[in-house]
Design an enzyme around this catalytic site. Structure first.
Site, PDB file in Angstrom:
ATOM      1  N   CYS A 104       0.821  -1.211   0.000  1.00 30.53           N
ATOM      2  CA  CYS A 104       0.000   0.000   0.000  1.00 30.53           C
ATOM      3  C   CYS A 104       0.860   1.268   0.000  1.00 30.53           C
ATOM      4  CB  CYS A 104      -0.997  -0.041   1.153  1.00 30.53           C
ATOM      5  SG  CYS A 104      -2.404   1.042   0.846  1.00 30.53           S
ATOM      6  N   HIS A 107      -3.083  -5.196   1.718  1.00 32.72           N
ATOM      7  CA  HIS A 107      -2.397  -5.387   2.996  1.00 32.72           C
ATOM      8  C   HIS A 107      -2.445  -6.843   3.468  1.00 32.72           C
ATOM      9  CE1 HIS A 107      -2.193  -1.079   4.260  1.00 32.72           C
ATOM     10  NE2 HIS A 107      -3.257  -0.959   3.490  1.00 32.72           N
ATOM     11  N   GLU A 141      -0.646  -8.186   5.546  1.00 36.76           N
ATOM     12  CA  GLU A 141      -0.336  -8.226   6.989  1.00 36.76           C
ATOM     13  C   GLU A 141      -1.597  -8.093   7.840  1.00 36.76           C
ATOM     14  OE1 GLU A 141       0.112  -5.730   5.004  1.00 36.76           O
ATOM     15  OE2 GLU A 141      -0.227  -3.817   6.041  1.00 36.76           O
TER      16      GLU A 141
HETATM   17  N1  GLN Z   1      -3.508   6.468   0.912  1.00 35.16           N
HETATM   18  C1  GLN Z   1      -2.272   6.171   1.568  1.00 35.16           C
HETATM   19  C2  GLN Z   1      -1.137   6.962   0.944  1.00 35.16           C
HETATM   20  O1  GLN Z   1      -1.263   7.580  -0.030  1.00 35.16           O
HETATM   21  C3  GLN Z   1      -1.954   4.695   1.537  1.00 35.16           C
HETATM   22  C4  GLN Z   1      -2.970   3.956   2.367  1.00 35.16           C
HETATM   23  C5  GLN Z   1      -2.452   2.736   3.048  1.00 35.16           C
HETATM   24  O2  GLN Z   1      -1.254   2.470   3.127  1.00 35.16           O
HETATM   25  N2  GLN Z   1      -3.369   1.996   3.590  1.00 35.16           N
HETATM   26  O3  GLN Z   1      -0.075   6.934   1.475  1.00 35.16           O
END
Ligand code: GLN
Length: 202
Positions: free
Chosen positions: A82, A181, A183
């Site tokens: 992410c 994710h 995790e």
């Molecule tokens: N929207 C977040 C960002 O731009 C990422 C979201 C996340 O890691 N769950 O950093």
């Protein structure tokens, strides 16, 4: 399986503990990375989710940005989930104007790509190189990969809905990234894949 490589989880923000326990469940040892000296102690690195703008700002302040870039270009296996995916992107869309990335994966990633109304959702993702059925993808204000360079391997795409076909998992040599994710699931398969990459690189 005798070797338990030591993998570091960047501990600026995000689900650090969860990554550490899944790495351990996948047969590795794991420790948080808080300062530059920690990077020398590990043979693989995980960049967790969180807020990429905050993580990158603090990584710059803590002097971690250049050592992480060096690790990426020296072939150290790095996995970003992410926000971690955003950090590994050579190019980002909808970032802050001053937002730096570690880079290394020849791709353009769009932040918060799934739209405000779809803050988070779950979906099964078929992943190349990972057996056992679709992976339970948990997406939270997730990015997607908008464009990839010729050497980047697509590992997974969204399989349904309005974002059908969007790339959400990639590999570029020693670097892998997922929009979702693992995790936050009990599913160790992505971490096992990454631990295997770290073993192979050693
Ligand atoms: N929207 C977040 C960002 O731009 C990422 C979201 C996340 O890691 N769950 O950093």
């Amino acid at each position: 399986m005798t070797s338990a490589p030591m993998i570091g989880v960047l501990a600026i923000q995000g689900a650090v503990r969860e990554h550490i326990s899944l790495l351990e469940a996948a047969g590795a040892q794991a420790m948080p990375i808080r300062q530059t000296a920690d990077i020398a102690k590990v043979t693989g690195i995980v960049l967790p989710g969180g807020e990429s703008t905050t993580i990158s700002k603090l990584a710059v302040i803590d002097g971690l940005m250049e050592p992480l870039r060096a690790a990426a270009s020296e072939g150290v296996p790095i996995y970003g989930s992410c926000a971690g995916m955003i950090l590994l992107a050579d190019r980002i869309l909808d970032g802050r104007p001053d937002q730096e990335t570690i880079g290394g994966i020849d791709m353009t990633v769009r932040r918060n790509a799934f739209g405000r109304q779809v803050d988070s959702f779950e979906g099964g993702i078929d992943l190349v190189g990972i057996d056992g059925g679709p992976f339970p993808g948990i997406f939270i204000r997730a990015p997607w990969v908008e464009e990839i360079g010729p050497k980047v391997e697509v590992l997974g795409r969204v399989g349904a809905g309005t974002a059908n076909g969007r790339i959400v998992a990639v590999r570029d040599r020693n670097l892998i990234a997922t929009s979702f994710h693992p995790e936050l699931t009990g599913d160790t398969r992505v971490h096992q894949y990454f631990v295997e990459m770290v073993r192979q690189a050693a």
